[in-house]
Write a protein that holds these residues in place. Structure first.
Motif, PDB file in Angstrom:
ATOM      1  N   ILE A   1      -4.601  12.901   3.400  1.00  0.00           N
ATOM      2  CA  ILE A   1      -4.199  14.267   3.764  1.00  0.00           C
ATOM      3  C   ILE A   1      -2.761  14.533   3.315  1.00  0.00           C
ATOM      4  CG2 ILE A   1      -3.651  15.772   5.722  1.00  0.00           C
ATOM      5  CD1 ILE A   1      -6.610  15.653   5.088  1.00  0.00           C
ATOM      6  N   ILE A   2      -1.872  13.628   3.633  1.00  0.00           N
ATOM      7  CA  ILE A   2      -0.465  13.819   3.252  1.00  0.00           C
ATOM      8  C   ILE A   2      -0.310  13.780   1.732  1.00  0.00           C
ATOM      9  CG2 ILE A   2       1.879  12.903   3.439  1.00  0.00           C
ATOM     10  CD1 ILE A   2       1.035  11.785   6.200  1.00  0.00           C
ATOM     11  N   THR A   3      -1.000  12.849   1.089  1.00  0.00           N
ATOM     12  CA  THR A   3      -0.916  12.739  -0.368  1.00  0.00           C
ATOM     13  C   THR A   3      -1.423  14.005  -1.053  1.00  0.00           C
ATOM     14  OG1 THR A   3      -1.201  10.341  -0.203  1.00  0.00           O
ATOM     15  CG2 THR A   3      -1.581  11.336  -2.368  1.00  0.00           C
ATOM     16  N   ILE A   4      -2.506  14.565  -0.559  1.00  0.00           N
ATOM     17  CA  ILE A   4      -3.054  15.800  -1.138  1.00  0.00           C
ATOM     18  C   ILE A   4      -2.054  16.945  -0.997  1.00  0.00           C
ATOM     19  CG2 ILE A   4      -4.832  17.579  -0.825  1.00  0.00           C
ATOM     20  CD1 ILE A   4      -6.764  15.175  -0.195  1.00  0.00           C
TER      21      ILE A   4
ATOM     22  N   SER B   1       2.706   7.303  -3.495  1.00  0.00           N
ATOM     23  CA  SER B   1       2.808   7.965  -2.187  1.00  0.00           C
ATOM     24  C   SER B   1       1.690   7.491  -1.277  1.00  0.00           C
ATOM     25  CB  SER B   1       2.733   9.486  -2.343  1.00  0.00           C
ATOM     26  OG  SER B   1       3.866   9.966  -2.995  1.00  0.00           O
ATOM     27  N   PHE B   2       0.476   7.461  -1.807  1.00  0.00           N
ATOM     28  CA  PHE B   2      -0.678   7.033  -1.013  1.00  0.00           C
ATOM     29  C   PHE B   2      -0.484   5.607  -0.498  1.00  0.00           C
ATOM     30  CE2 PHE B   2      -4.857   5.112  -0.468  1.00  0.00           C
ATOM     31  CZ  PHE B   2      -5.486   6.052   0.327  1.00  0.00           C
ATOM     32  N   ILE B   3      -0.082   4.711  -1.372  1.00  0.00           N
ATOM     33  CA  ILE B   3       0.128   3.304  -0.990  1.00  0.00           C
ATOM     34  C   ILE B   3       1.260   3.184   0.032  1.00  0.00           C
ATOM     35  CG2 ILE B   3       0.918   1.050  -1.849  1.00  0.00           C
ATOM     36  CD1 ILE B   3      -0.589   1.801  -4.510  1.00  0.00           C
ATOM     37  N   SER B   4       2.362   3.869  -0.219  1.00  0.00           N
ATOM     38  CA  SER B   4       3.492   3.766   0.720  1.00  0.00           C
ATOM     39  C   SER B   4       3.143   4.375   2.074  1.00  0.00           C
ATOM     40  CB  SER B   4       4.755   4.384   0.136  1.00  0.00           C
ATOM     41  OG  SER B   4       4.593   5.761  -0.065  1.00  0.00           O
ATOM     42  N   LEU B   5       2.384   5.456   2.075  1.00  0.00           N
ATOM     43  CA  LEU B   5       1.945   6.035   3.353  1.00  0.00           C
ATOM     44  C   LEU B   5       1.046   5.062   4.099  1.00  0.00           C
ATOM     45  CD1 LEU B   5       1.228   9.644   2.130  1.00  0.00           C
ATOM     46  CD2 LEU B   5       2.870   9.022   3.913  1.00  0.00           C
ATOM     47  N   TRP B   6       0.095   4.482   3.396  1.00  0.00           N
ATOM     48  CA  TRP B   6      -0.817   3.522   4.003  1.00  0.00           C
ATOM     49  C   TRP B   6      -0.020   2.362   4.609  1.00  0.00           C
ATOM     50  CZ3 TRP B   6      -6.422   3.543   2.986  1.00  0.00           C
ATOM     51  CH2 TRP B   6      -7.102   2.517   3.644  1.00  0.00           C
ATOM     52  N   MET B   7       0.934   1.838   3.859  1.00  0.00           N
ATOM     53  CA  MET B   7       1.732   0.707   4.332  1.00  0.00           C
ATOM     54  C   MET B   7       2.607   1.081   5.538  1.00  0.00           C
ATOM     55  SD  MET B   7       0.616  -1.733   2.572  1.00  0.00           S
ATOM     56  CE  MET B   7       1.704  -2.980   3.193  1.00  0.00           C
ATOM     57  N   THR B   8       3.204   2.264   5.501  1.00  0.00           N
ATOM     58  CA  THR B   8       4.041   2.646   6.644  1.00  0.00           C
ATOM     59  C   THR B   8       3.190   2.936   7.872  1.00  0.00           C
ATOM     60  OG1 THR B   8       4.174   4.964   5.936  1.00  0.00           O
ATOM     61  CG2 THR B   8       5.970   3.484   5.261  1.00  0.00           C
ATOM     62  N   TYR B   9       1.981   3.472   7.670  1.00  0.00           N
ATOM     63  CA  TYR B   9       1.062   3.615   8.809  1.00  0.00           C
ATOM     64  C   TYR B   9       0.689   2.237   9.362  1.00  0.00           C
ATOM     65  CZ  TYR B   9       0.036   8.622   8.641  1.00  0.00           C
ATOM     66  OH  TYR B   9       0.120   9.982   8.721  1.00  0.00           O
ATOM     67  N   TYR B  10       0.459   1.297   8.480  1.00  0.00           N
ATOM     68  CA  TYR B  10       0.113  -0.058   8.914  1.00  0.00           C
ATOM     69  C   TYR B  10       1.268  -0.697   9.686  1.00  0.00           C
ATOM     70  CZ  TYR B  10      -1.433  -4.894   8.804  1.00  0.00           C
ATOM     71  OH  TYR B  10      -1.796  -6.168   9.169  1.00  0.00           O
ATOM     72  N   LEU B  11       2.480  -0.583   9.158  1.00  0.00           N
ATOM     73  CA  LEU B  11       3.651  -1.115   9.872  1.00  0.00           C
ATOM     74  C   LEU B  11       3.811  -0.444  11.235  1.00  0.00           C
ATOM     75  CD1 LEU B  11       6.339  -1.316   7.049  1.00  0.00           C
ATOM     76  CD2 LEU B  11       5.254  -3.229   8.254  1.00  0.00           C
ATOM     77  N   SER B  12       3.609   0.838  11.252  1.00  0.00           N
ATOM     78  CA  SER B  12       3.712   1.581  12.500  1.00  0.00           C
ATOM     79  C   SER B  12       2.662   1.112  13.507  1.00  0.00           C
ATOM     80  CB  SER B  12       3.543   3.075  12.225  1.00  0.00           C
ATOM     81  OG  SER B  12       3.427   3.779  13.424  1.00  0.00           O
TER      82      SER B  12
END
Length: 175
Positions: free
Chosen positions: A110-113, A135-146
């Motif tokens: 959603i954010i990437t789109i 962006s998609f990868i970094s979002l996924w990783m920051t969600y995972y860290l979170s």
């Protein structure tokens, strides 16, 4: 240069995100949401600054802190952390791994789109040495860290409640 579209998008992002937070954060989970929000702020703010300082992304139009910071305050410090709050509060903890995978995929997508549209049709963000998949990868990783941080922080609520209950009752007994 007239940036009415960009200004409208940023103001709308603040209003819509604020309304979503007010409506969908249960009062009994405000503390939990604040932990997710502030953790994501820290992560995205640092990573956002690194990305703009390395000239991978630029934010030609920024509503706030135009002279003091090259990152997007609205998105790095408010919108992404708010979305992460929803991610953690409504995470499907008791569901199977495929549903969890889809949950990560949905939130990152959603954010990437939205970012892809912003790059293509607005002056809010420009990719220099960047691509949507980063962006998609970094979002996924920051969600995972979170998510890891959230699970660690709230690992045993009953134990934490007992510790605080005993601590405060012990303090009252000493007076």
């Amino acid at each position: 240069m007239n940036n009415r579209l960009e200004k409208s998008i940023e103001i709308s992002a603040w209003i819509v995100t604020s309304l979503l937070l007010l409506k969908y954060i249960p009062k009994n989970r405000i503390r939990e949401s604040l932990v997710s929000f502030t953790f994501k702020q820290m992560v995205t703010w640092i990573l956002g600054l690194i990305v703009v300082e390395k000239n991978l992304i630029t934010y030609p139009y920024r509503l706030f802190f135009k002279k003091s910071n090259k990152a997007s305050f609205t998105f790095e410090y408010f919108v992404y952390p708010a979305l992460c709050t929803f991610f953690n509060l409504y995470y499907p903890e008791k569901r199977n791994n495929f549903i969890k995978f889809l949950y990560y995929f949905f939130h990152s997508s959603i954010i990437t789109i939205f970012e892809i549209f912003a790059v293509k049709y607005t002056n809010l963000i420009t990719y220099k040495k960047w691509a949507w998949y980063w962006s998609f990868i970094s979002l996924w990783m920051t969600y995972y860290l979170s998510r890891l941080y959230h699970r660690w922080f709230f690992k045993d609520k009953s134990f934490n409640e007992k510790v605080f209950y005993n601590f405060f009752n012990q303090q009252e007994g000493n007076h």
